[in-house]
Design a protein around this motif. Structure first.
Motif, PDB file in Angstrom:
ATOM      1  N   MET A 106       2.538  -2.120  10.665  1.00 40.10           N
ATOM      2  CA  MET A 106       2.414  -0.696  10.928  1.00 40.10           C
ATOM      3  C   MET A 106       1.940   0.013   9.651  1.00 40.10           C
ATOM      4  O   MET A 106       2.463  -0.218   8.578  1.00 40.10           O
ATOM      5  N   MET A 107       0.973   0.874   9.771  1.00 42.35           N
ATOM      6  CA  MET A 107       0.418   1.583   8.622  1.00 42.35           C
ATOM      7  C   MET A 107       1.199   2.873   8.387  1.00 42.35           C
ATOM      8  O   MET A 107       1.569   3.563   9.329  1.00 42.35           O
ATOM      9  N   GLN A 108       1.430   3.148   7.098  1.00 42.44           N
ATOM     10  CA  GLN A 108       2.095   4.399   6.751  1.00 42.44           C
ATOM     11  C   GLN A 108       1.045   5.472   6.510  1.00 42.44           C
ATOM     12  O   GLN A 108      -0.056   5.193   6.052  1.00 42.44           O
ATOM     13  N   ARG A 109       1.438   6.673   6.753  1.00 40.41           N
ATOM     14  CA  ARG A 109       0.544   7.805   6.522  1.00 40.41           C
ATOM     15  C   ARG A 109       1.036   8.555   5.281  1.00 40.41           C
ATOM     16  O   ARG A 109       2.222   8.862   5.170  1.00 40.41           O
ATOM     17  N   VAL A 110       0.106   8.830   4.364  1.00 37.05           N
ATOM     18  CA  VAL A 110       0.421   9.535   3.131  1.00 37.05           C
ATOM     19  C   VAL A 110      -0.400  10.825   3.102  1.00 37.05           C
ATOM     20  O   VAL A 110      -1.609  10.814   3.330  1.00 37.05           O
ATOM     21  N   THR A 111       0.271  11.910   2.828  1.00 37.99           N
ATOM     22  CA  THR A 111      -0.425  13.189   2.702  1.00 37.99           C
ATOM     23  C   THR A 111      -0.571  13.514   1.228  1.00 37.99           C
ATOM     24  O   THR A 111       0.386  13.421   0.461  1.00 37.99           O
ATOM     25  N   VAL A 112      -1.786  13.863   0.817  1.00 39.48           N
ATOM     26  CA  VAL A 112      -2.027  14.215  -0.577  1.00 39.48           C
ATOM     27  C   VAL A 112      -2.670  15.601  -0.644  1.00 39.48           C
ATOM     28  O   VAL A 112      -3.281  16.061   0.309  1.00 39.48           O
ATOM     29  N   LEU A 113      -2.487  16.227  -1.803  1.00 35.58           N
ATOM     30  CA  LEU A 113      -3.113  17.521  -2.028  1.00 35.58           C
ATOM     31  C   LEU A 113      -4.242  17.355  -3.034  1.00 35.58           C
ATOM     32  O   LEU A 113      -4.176  16.539  -3.943  1.00 35.58           O
ATOM     33  N   ASN A 114      -5.267  18.134  -2.878  1.00 31.92           N
ATOM     34  CA  ASN A 114      -6.387  18.088  -3.794  1.00 31.92           C
ATOM     35  C   ASN A 114      -6.007  18.865  -5.054  1.00 31.92           C
ATOM     36  O   ASN A 114      -5.741  20.064  -5.003  1.00 31.92           O
ATOM     37  N   PRO A 115      -5.973  18.204  -6.233  1.00 34.14           N
ATOM     38  CA  PRO A 115      -5.550  18.881  -7.467  1.00 34.14           C
ATOM     39  C   PRO A 115      -6.641  19.756  -8.089  1.00 34.14           C
ATOM     40  O   PRO A 115      -6.406  20.442  -9.073  1.00 34.14           O
ATOM     41  N   MET A 116      -7.828  19.744  -7.524  1.00 34.60           N
ATOM     42  CA  MET A 116      -8.917  20.513  -8.112  1.00 34.60           C
ATOM     43  C   MET A 116      -8.653  22.012  -7.945  1.00 34.60           C
ATOM     44  O   MET A 116      -8.392  22.491  -6.850  1.00 34.60           O
TER      45      MET A 116
END
Length: 97
Positions: free
Chosen positions: A1-11
């Protein structure tokens, strides 16, 4: 099962910078008043104290005034700038390390 990761754009987005011409150079500092402006950035007061001592030793004919701005370096201080215009001939703005 694949995990989902949420990231924010640091720009970030840099503010618009309006270019200003440099003030004309004075022919001499002798007999002039130079404001050493403390913008309350880390250790700028220490640096400006050292600069004031340097002027006293090496250029005794130059009067220096260490002037802290009224707030923090992120806020404009029109009262200080007006004082420098009225009473000084030049200013060095200390912004710390």
């Amino acid at each position: 099962m694949m995990q989902r990761v949420t990231v924010l754009n640091p720009m970030g987005f840099a503010p618009t910078v309006t270019r200003k011409e440099l003030a004309p150079r004075l022919s001499t500092l002798e007999g002039k008043t130079v404001y050493l402006v403390d913008c309350r950035f880390d250790d700028s007061d220490v640096f400006l104290g050292q600069m004031q001592a340097w002027f006293a030793e090496h250029m005794p004919g130059v009067r220096t005034v260490v002037k802290p701005i009224s707030s923090v370096y992120l806020r404009d201080d029109p009262t200080t700038w007006e004082e420098i215009r009225a009473r000084g001939h030049a200013a060095i703005v200390g912004v710390g390390h």
